[in-house]
Design an enzyme around this catalytic site. Structure first.
Site, mmCIF file in Angstrom:
data_model
loop_
_atom_site.group_PDB
_atom_site.id
_atom_site.type_symbol
_atom_site.label_atom_id
_atom_site.label_comp_id
_atom_site.label_asym_id
_atom_site.label_seq_id
_atom_site.Cartn_x
_atom_site.Cartn_y
_atom_site.Cartn_z
ATOM 1 N N PRO A 1 0.837 -1.209 0.000
ATOM 2 C CA PRO A 1 0.000 0.000 0.000
ATOM 3 C C PRO A 1 0.871 1.259 0.000
ATOM 4 C CG PRO A 1 -0.562 -1.458 1.860
ATOM 5 C CD PRO A 1 0.657 -2.030 1.203
ATOM 6 N N VAL A 2 0.446 2.276 -0.755
ATOM 7 C CA VAL A 2 1.268 3.491 -0.837
ATOM 8 C C VAL A 2 1.030 4.411 0.361
ATOM 9 C CG1 VAL A 2 1.499 3.499 -3.352
ATOM 10 C CG2 VAL A 2 -0.412 4.696 -2.304
ATOM 11 N N GLY B 1 3.683 3.667 5.251
ATOM 12 C CA GLY B 1 4.763 3.243 6.141
ATOM 13 C C GLY B 1 5.344 1.882 5.815
ATOM 14 N N LEU B 2 4.964 1.322 4.661
ATOM 15 C CA LEU B 2 5.498 0.006 4.313
ATOM 16 C C LEU B 2 6.596 0.080 3.244
ATOM 17 C CD1 LEU B 2 2.230 -2.122 4.497
ATOM 18 C CD2 LEU B 2 4.250 -2.430 5.893
ATOM 19 N N GLY B 3 7.023 1.281 2.949
ATOM 20 C CA GLY B 3 8.186 1.420 2.067
ATOM 21 C C GLY B 3 7.897 1.209 0.598
ATOM 22 N N SER B 4 6.672 1.532 0.151
ATOM 23 C CA SER B 4 6.330 1.235 -1.239
ATOM 24 C C SER B 4 7.243 1.966 -2.228
ATOM 25 C CB SER B 4 4.859 1.540 -1.533
ATOM 26 O OG SER B 4 4.665 2.915 -1.617
ATOM 27 N N ALA C 1 10.383 3.064 -1.896
ATOM 28 C CA ALA C 1 11.739 2.503 -1.938
ATOM 29 C C ALA C 1 11.727 1.123 -2.598
ATOM 30 C CB ALA C 1 12.318 2.411 -0.532
ATOM 31 N N ALA C 2 10.679 0.343 -2.354
ATOM 32 C CA ALA C 2 10.626 -0.998 -2.943
ATOM 33 C C ALA C 2 10.507 -0.916 -4.465
ATOM 34 C CB ALA C 2 9.467 -1.799 -2.353
ATOM 35 N N ASP D 1 14.538 3.259 4.848
ATOM 36 C CA ASP D 1 13.673 2.466 3.959
ATOM 37 C C ASP D 1 14.481 1.771 2.873
ATOM 38 O OD1 ASP D 1 11.600 3.595 5.374
ATOM 39 O OD2 ASP D 1 10.364 3.960 3.599
HETATM 40 O O1 PMV Z 1 6.717 6.264 6.663
HETATM 41 P P1 PMV Z 1 7.881 5.374 6.432
HETATM 42 O O2 PMV Z 1 7.736 4.008 6.976
HETATM 43 O O3 PMV Z 1 8.397 5.405 5.057
HETATM 44 O O4 PMV Z 1 9.074 5.802 7.365
HETATM 45 C C1 PMV Z 1 9.480 7.061 7.616
HETATM 46 C C2 PMV Z 1 10.465 7.013 8.707
HETATM 47 C C3 PMV Z 1 10.847 8.372 9.218
HETATM 48 O O5 PMV Z 1 11.773 8.159 10.282
HETATM 49 C C4 PMV Z 1 9.645 9.132 9.747
HETATM 50 C C5 PMV Z 1 11.497 9.190 8.118
HETATM 51 C C6 PMV Z 1 12.838 8.663 7.676
HETATM 52 O O6 PMV Z 1 13.272 9.082 6.602
HETATM 53 O O7 PMV Z 1 13.483 7.887 8.398
#
Ligand code: PMV
Length: 317
Positions: free
Chosen positions: A105-106, A109-112, A114-115, A156
């Site tokens: 899911p975009v 917080g699951l890194g979509s 970067a993946a 990420d």
């Molecule tokens: O929202 P996510 O899971 O892509 O993570 C962001 C993590 C932060 O610490 C809030 C930002 C970062 O660049 O580390």
């Protein structure tokens, strides 16, 4: 045709403070992934198809800050530029087709982002027989992360590139950690997309308004991340749960939780989770609950009833 995949990821401890040099822990989530196929094509140009986001375009038509376009342009191989562009100038010849799909899911917080970047770079790398090393992939992916996140820590792209648990400190060589005794997480999604860029920018404003106060909070989060690593390496899961609860309340102070995240965290705790916290940028996206493996089904139900739009069970090994 060449194919590459990259997993999702979840941050266990230390989000936001990691941007300010404190340690954070993250693990890959293989239940979700981005997949990229590259194939030769009789039509000229570099054609991108990402039906999930309704993107069908030739590379040249994408703006320079488009993360997918930027990931492809970052690929360090002349084959991608010179011969294809020469062919284009001739009005014909070969091109490539890049198909992108993802079950991650975009903006949750699951890194979509970067993946997708890592899968694009890996697929191009094997298509052009370039064999880019993980370190190169990671460095390139970090540059693209800046387009997604503004001032990313790099966590990420690192956990997704290496696909193993990562103890991450910005600017330091990658360190992994061992999981003495596997543990189970339920990852539950509020269904509210929340761009990390915005929560990171808001935390920066907060920090600028009173640096000594927020540095103290970052220190506390950093200490929790260190203790959590030690607890994972000793297999002390009960302590890990308490550390998750403590980390969540510090993230609440940083204003990055939300009523929906708090509601899911509370529901998990009421149902007997060992600990629960938001994960990632916050304000929406996902939370994680540490649960007994045999009880994961009961927790996914409880979290769905409390409003989660989806819940994934993952075992950290
Ligand atoms: O929202 P996510 O899971 O892509 O993570 C962001 C993590 C932060 O610490 C809030 C930002 C970062 O660049 O580390």
């Amino acid at each position: 045709m060449t194919r590459a995949s990259a997993p999702g990821k979840i941050i266990l401890f230390g989000e936001h403070a990691v941007v300010y040099g404190r340690p954070a822990l993250a693990v890959p989530v293989t239940q979700v992934h981005a997949d990229v196929d590259v194939s030769d094509s009789p039509r000229a140009g570099i054609w991108i198809h990402a039906p999930d986001v309704n993107l069908h375009a030739e590379l040249a038509s994408l703006p320079s800050d488009h993360p997918v376009g930027a990931a492809i342009r970052a690929f360090p191989h002349p084959a991608l530029r010179a011969p294809l562009s020469r062919n284009r100038e001739r009005g014909g010849g070969e091109g490539i087709e890049i198909h992108i799909s993802s079950t991650i899911p975009v903006s949750s917080g699951l890194g979509s982002g970067a993946a997708v970047t890592v899968a694009i770079l890996r697929a191009l790398s094997s298509h052009f027989s370039l064999s880019l090393a993980d370190e190169q992939i990671n460095t390139l992916a970090y540059e693209i992360e800046k387009l997604h996140h503004g001032t990313p820590s790099g966590i990420d792209n690192t956990v997704i590139t290496y696909a193993k648990p990562v103890y991450f400190v910005k600017g330091q060589p990658i360190a992994t950690f061992t999981v003495a005794s596997p543990f189970t997480l339920v990852i539950a999604d509020t269904g509210i997309p929340a761009p990390t860029k915005e929560s990171v920018a808001d935390v920066r404003r907060l920090w600028e308004s009173d640096k000594p106060k927020w540095e103290k909070v970052f220190n506390e989060i950093g200490e929790i991340a260190k203790k959590a690593r030690a607890a994972i390496e000793r297999g002390n899961i009960t302590e890990l749960g308490a550390l998750m609860d403590a980390n969540h309340s510090l993230l609440q102070q940083l204003t990055v939780s939300s009523p929906e995240l708090d509601c899911l965290v509370e529901a998990a705790r009421r149902s007997g989770a060992l600990g629960a916290k938001l994960s990632g940028g916050g304000r929406g996206g996902n939370m994680i609950a540490l649960v007994e493996k045999e009880e994961a089904g009961r927790f996914t139900e409880a979290l769905r009833s409390a409003g989660a739009k989806r819940a994934i069970v993952t075992e950290i090994v």
